[in-house]
Design a protein around this motif. Sequence first.
Motif, PDB file in Angstrom:
ATOM      1  N   PRO A  35       0.775  -1.181   0.127  1.00 16.11           N
ATOM      2  CA  PRO A  35      -0.245   0.295   0.052  1.00 16.11           C
ATOM      3  C   PRO A  35       0.813   1.062   0.469  1.00 16.11           C
ATOM      4  CG  PRO A  35       0.165  -0.371   2.204  1.00 16.11           C
ATOM      5  CD  PRO A  35       0.601  -2.390   1.235  1.00 16.11           C
ATOM      6  N   ASN A  36       0.171   2.401  -0.728  1.00 15.44           N
ATOM      7  CA  ASN A  36       1.153   3.771  -1.032  1.00 15.44           C
ATOM      8  C   ASN A  36       0.608   4.683   0.094  1.00 15.44           C
ATOM      9  OD1 ASN A  36       2.348   2.626  -3.220  1.00 15.44           O
ATOM     10  ND2 ASN A  36       0.667   3.434  -4.224  1.00 15.44           N
ATOM     11  N   ALA A  37      -0.224   4.357   0.813  1.00 19.88           N
ATOM     12  CA  ALA A  37      -0.856   5.347   2.181  1.00 19.88           C
ATOM     13  C   ALA A  37      -1.987   4.156   3.066  1.00 19.88           C
ATOM     14  CB  ALA A  37      -1.730   6.492   1.925  1.00 19.88           C
ATOM     15  N   THR A  38      -1.540   5.123   4.163  1.00 19.27           N
ATOM     16  CA  THR A  38      -2.594   3.365   5.256  1.00 19.27           C
ATOM     17  C   THR A  38      -2.697   5.223   6.568  1.00 19.27           C
ATOM     18  OG1 THR A  38      -0.420   3.409   7.106  1.00 19.27           O
ATOM     19  CG2 THR A  38      -0.921   1.650   5.073  1.00 19.27           C
ATOM     20  N   GLN A  39      -3.834   4.187   7.722  1.00 19.63           N
ATOM     21  CA  GLN A  39      -4.059   5.269   7.935  1.00 19.63           C
ATOM     22  C   GLN A  39      -3.920   4.896   9.259  1.00 19.63           C
ATOM     23  OE1 GLN A  39      -8.309   6.540   8.375  1.00 19.63           O
ATOM     24  NE2 GLN A  39      -8.328   6.249  10.041  1.00 19.63           N
ATOM     25  N   VAL A  40      -3.553   5.828  10.141  1.00 19.62           N
ATOM     26  CA  VAL A  40      -3.275   5.154  11.787  1.00 19.62           C
ATOM     27  C   VAL A  40      -3.631   4.386  12.706  1.00 19.62           C
ATOM     28  CG1 VAL A  40      -2.286   5.909  14.189  1.00 19.62           C
ATOM     29  CG2 VAL A  40      -1.638   7.531  11.904  1.00 19.62           C
ATOM     30  N   GLY A  41      -3.399   3.259  12.773  1.00 21.46           N
ATOM     31  CA  GLY A  41      -4.092   2.168  13.268  1.00 21.46           C
ATOM     32  C   GLY A  41      -4.570   1.407  12.860  1.00 21.46           C
ATOM     33  N   GLU A  42      -4.640   1.655  11.264  1.00 26.24           N
ATOM     34  CA  GLU A  42      -5.154   0.024  10.467  1.00 26.24           C
ATOM     35  C   GLU A  42      -4.740  -0.714  10.058  1.00 26.24           C
ATOM     36  OE1 GLU A  42      -6.024   0.575   4.923  1.00 26.24           O
ATOM     37  OE2 GLU A  42      -4.959   1.806   6.545  1.00 26.24           O
ATOM     38  N   ASN A  43      -5.199  -1.822  10.273  1.00 23.63           N
ATOM     39  CA  ASN A  43      -4.373  -3.022   9.335  1.00 23.63           C
ATOM     40  C   ASN A  43      -3.965  -3.209   8.492  1.00 23.63           C
ATOM     41  OD1 ASN A  43      -4.913  -4.625  12.490  1.00 23.63           O
ATOM     42  ND2 ASN A  43      -6.986  -5.073  11.579  1.00 23.63           N
ATOM     43  N   VAL A  44      -2.574  -3.388   8.521  1.00 24.53           N
ATOM     44  CA  VAL A  44      -2.126  -3.093   7.183  1.00 24.53           C
ATOM     45  C   VAL A  44      -0.951  -4.924   6.286  1.00 24.53           C
ATOM     46  CG1 VAL A  44      -0.018  -2.172   5.394  1.00 24.53           C
ATOM     47  CG2 VAL A  44      -1.724  -0.915   7.429  1.00 24.53           C
ATOM     48  N   THR A  45      -0.809  -5.205   5.552  1.00 25.10           N
ATOM     49  CA  THR A  45      -0.626  -6.700   4.891  1.00 25.10           C
ATOM     50  C   THR A  45       0.191  -5.737   3.554  1.00 25.10           C
ATOM     51  OG1 THR A  45      -2.636  -7.624   5.728  1.00 25.10           O
ATOM     52  CG2 THR A  45      -0.535  -8.905   3.954  1.00 25.10           C
ATOM     53  N   ALA A  46       0.961  -6.973   4.091  1.00 23.73           N
ATOM     54  CA  ALA A  46       2.473  -6.488   2.234  1.00 23.73           C
ATOM     55  C   ALA A  46       3.476  -7.863   1.847  1.00 23.73           C
ATOM     56  CB  ALA A  46       3.483  -5.110   2.954  1.00 23.73           C
ATOM     57  N   SER A  47       3.405  -7.741   0.528  1.00 21.91           N
ATOM     58  CA  SER A  47       3.938  -9.296   0.027  1.00 21.91           C
ATOM     59  C   SER A  47       4.958  -8.792  -0.802  1.00 21.91           C
ATOM     60  CB  SER A  47       2.746 -10.139   0.032  1.00 21.91           C
ATOM     61  OG  SER A  47       3.187 -11.498  -0.655  1.00 21.91           O
ATOM     62  N   TYR A  48       5.520  -9.769  -0.749  1.00 25.68           N
ATOM     63  CA  TYR A  48       7.081  -9.529  -1.791  1.00 25.68           C
ATOM     64  C   TYR A  48       7.423 -10.860  -2.456  1.00 25.68           C
ATOM     65  CZ  TYR A  48       6.638  -4.732   0.383  1.00 25.68           C
ATOM     66  OH  TYR A  48       5.908  -3.819   0.812  1.00 25.68           O
ATOM     67  N   VAL A  49       7.846 -10.633  -3.293  1.00 25.51           N
ATOM     68  CA  VAL A  49       8.971 -11.968  -3.786  1.00 25.51           C
ATOM     69  C   VAL A  49      10.319 -11.482  -4.048  1.00 25.51           C
ATOM     70  CG1 VAL A  49       8.940 -13.546  -5.652  1.00 25.51           C
ATOM     71  CG2 VAL A  49       7.029 -12.395  -4.708  1.00 25.51           C
ATOM     72  N   LEU A  50      11.373 -12.420  -3.419  1.00 26.01           N
ATOM     73  CA  LEU A  50      12.796 -12.024  -4.223  1.00 26.01           C
ATOM     74  C   LEU A  50      12.518 -13.720  -4.817  1.00 26.01           C
ATOM     75  CD1 LEU A  50      11.779 -10.895  -1.046  1.00 26.01           C
ATOM     76  CD2 LEU A  50      14.844 -10.080  -1.321  1.00 26.01           C
ATOM     77  N   THR A  51      14.240 -12.283  -6.112  1.00 30.82           N
ATOM     78  CA  THR A  51      14.249 -13.937  -7.275  1.00 30.82           C
ATOM     79  C   THR A  51      15.608 -13.401  -6.878  1.00 30.82           C
ATOM     80  OG1 THR A  51      13.618 -12.311  -8.799  1.00 30.82           O
ATOM     81  CG2 THR A  51      11.999 -14.180  -7.798  1.00 30.82           C
ATOM     82  N   ASP A  52      16.200 -13.720  -8.242  1.00 26.42           N
ATOM     83  CA  ASP A  52      17.989 -13.975  -8.815  1.00 26.42           C
ATOM     84  C   ASP A  52      18.738 -13.715  -7.345  1.00 26.42           C
ATOM     85  OD1 ASP A  52      17.076 -13.380 -11.281  1.00 26.42           O
ATOM     86  OD2 ASP A  52      16.924 -11.416 -10.700  1.00 26.42           O
ATOM     87  N   LEU A  53      18.579 -14.559  -6.448  1.00 27.03           N
ATOM     88  CA  LEU A  53      19.223 -14.601  -5.035  1.00 27.03           C
ATOM     89  C   LEU A  53      20.241 -14.698  -5.024  1.00 27.03           C
ATOM     90  CD1 LEU A  53      16.082 -16.918  -3.774  1.00 27.03           C
ATOM     91  CD2 LEU A  53      16.632 -14.546  -3.332  1.00 27.03           C
ATOM     92  N   TYR A  54      21.364 -14.964  -6.164  1.00 30.83           N
ATOM     93  CA  TYR A  54      22.298 -15.195  -6.275  1.00 30.83           C
ATOM     94  C   TYR A  54      23.451 -14.611  -7.923  1.00 30.83           C
ATOM     95  CZ  TYR A  54      20.511 -19.213  -3.463  1.00 30.83           C
ATOM     96  OH  TYR A  54      19.710 -20.333  -2.687  1.00 30.83           O
ATOM     97  N   THR A  55      22.552 -13.639  -8.047  1.00 32.29           N
ATOM     98  CA  THR A  55      23.369 -13.027  -8.870  1.00 32.29           C
ATOM     99  C   THR A  55      23.740 -12.131  -7.716  1.00 32.29           C
ATOM    100  OG1 THR A  55      21.491 -13.256 -10.234  1.00 32.29           O
ATOM    101  CG2 THR A  55      22.268 -11.610 -10.517  1.00 32.29           C
ATOM    102  N   ASP A  56      25.545 -12.013  -8.508  1.00 33.22           N
ATOM    103  CA  ASP A  56      25.580 -10.511  -8.238  1.00 33.22           C
ATOM    104  C   ASP A  56      26.062 -10.958  -6.118  1.00 33.22           C
ATOM    105  OD1 ASP A  56      28.155  -8.777  -7.963  1.00 33.22           O
ATOM    106  OD2 ASP A  56      26.724  -7.316  -7.389  1.00 33.22           O
ATOM    107  N   ALA A  57      25.530 -12.002  -6.151  1.00 33.68           N
ATOM    108  CA  ALA A  57      25.777 -12.695  -4.296  1.00 33.68           C
ATOM    109  C   ALA A  57      26.549 -13.902  -3.798  1.00 33.68           C
ATOM    110  CB  ALA A  57      24.522 -12.462  -4.235  1.00 33.68           C
ATOM    111  N   PRO A  58      27.028 -14.730  -3.336  1.00 34.61           N
ATOM    112  CA  PRO A  58      27.393 -15.502  -3.156  1.00 34.61           C
ATOM    113  C   PRO A  58      26.154 -16.600  -2.728  1.00 34.61           C
ATOM    114  CG  PRO A  58      27.600 -14.500  -0.730  1.00 34.61           C
ATOM    115  CD  PRO A  58      26.850 -13.236  -1.657  1.00 34.61           C
ATOM    116  N   THR A  59      26.603 -18.442  -3.436  1.00 32.96           N
ATOM    117  CA  THR A  59      25.078 -18.913  -2.683  1.00 32.96           C
ATOM    118  C   THR A  59      24.632 -19.365  -1.678  1.00 32.96           C
ATOM    119  OG1 THR A  59      27.472 -20.811  -2.114  1.00 32.96           O
ATOM    120  CG2 THR A  59      26.733 -19.932  -4.939  1.00 32.96           C
TER     121      THR A  59
END
Length: 254
Positions: A35-59
């Motif tokens: 969400p871009n904006a939330t009201q104080v005290g509001e229940n908020v849920t956010a979800s993200y996906v991470l990929t390319d986990l080993y690109t320019d990174a250790p294994t």
Amino acid sequence: MTRPTRAFLLVAALVAVAALATPGAAVSATANQSPNATQVGENVTASYVLTDLYTDAPTEWRLNATTGLDNATWTVTAAGLDHRVLATRQGRGPSVTVPVRAARNVSEITVSVTGTAPSVANFTYPDRERYRLVSFAREGGNSSGTVDDWRAAHYTRSSQSARTTLNATRAAIRDNGSDAELEEQFGFAVTAYRAGEFDLATSIAADARQDAGRETYPIGMISGLFLGGVVVVLGGAGVRTYRKRSAEDSWRDR
């Protein structure tokens, strides 16, 4: 094909994908729900996906996720190249850390967090008040650093209403040619807003907006509420200045 052989091939595929990726690229994080904006005290849920986990990174490294949400709960799911869920971890609090290992065939991580939008420590204008919704960091190896960061605006019902009035007044003053006295009056409204005096900010801004639609607007007609409010927000010096102007303008009117 035996299980050890299958595991070896999966690890090899993960490493090959990293080697073929664009040089200088990093772990990729995409928002599924943020969400871009939330009201104080509001229940908020956010979800993200991470990929390319080993690109320019250790294994093998650690993913750290932090949030500014209050009473946060986390769900972190690791999946393989075939998107099959390999492991799920739950957590509570402002942050969570999970291991990321190519040897475990982890190729995709989904992070979900739920909590309540925090209170506003400092009210600002014209910039929106923002807090950290979710921030991801990679830890371990020589390539530790921030992966990505999401911020969200937060507001109260009163602050949002006052901000709407301020925005409308600012636009009206600009349309009027940015008169110096109107700009000053608007500045008092902004000061009231930043002090958390939203009713006062709304009243001052509304007066300024109304005055912006007139050809003339004697400062001596500013309401007692406006002057009384300035005492609270700006102190006696500000009021004396306006009272002096009021008296002068009234004298000229005679």
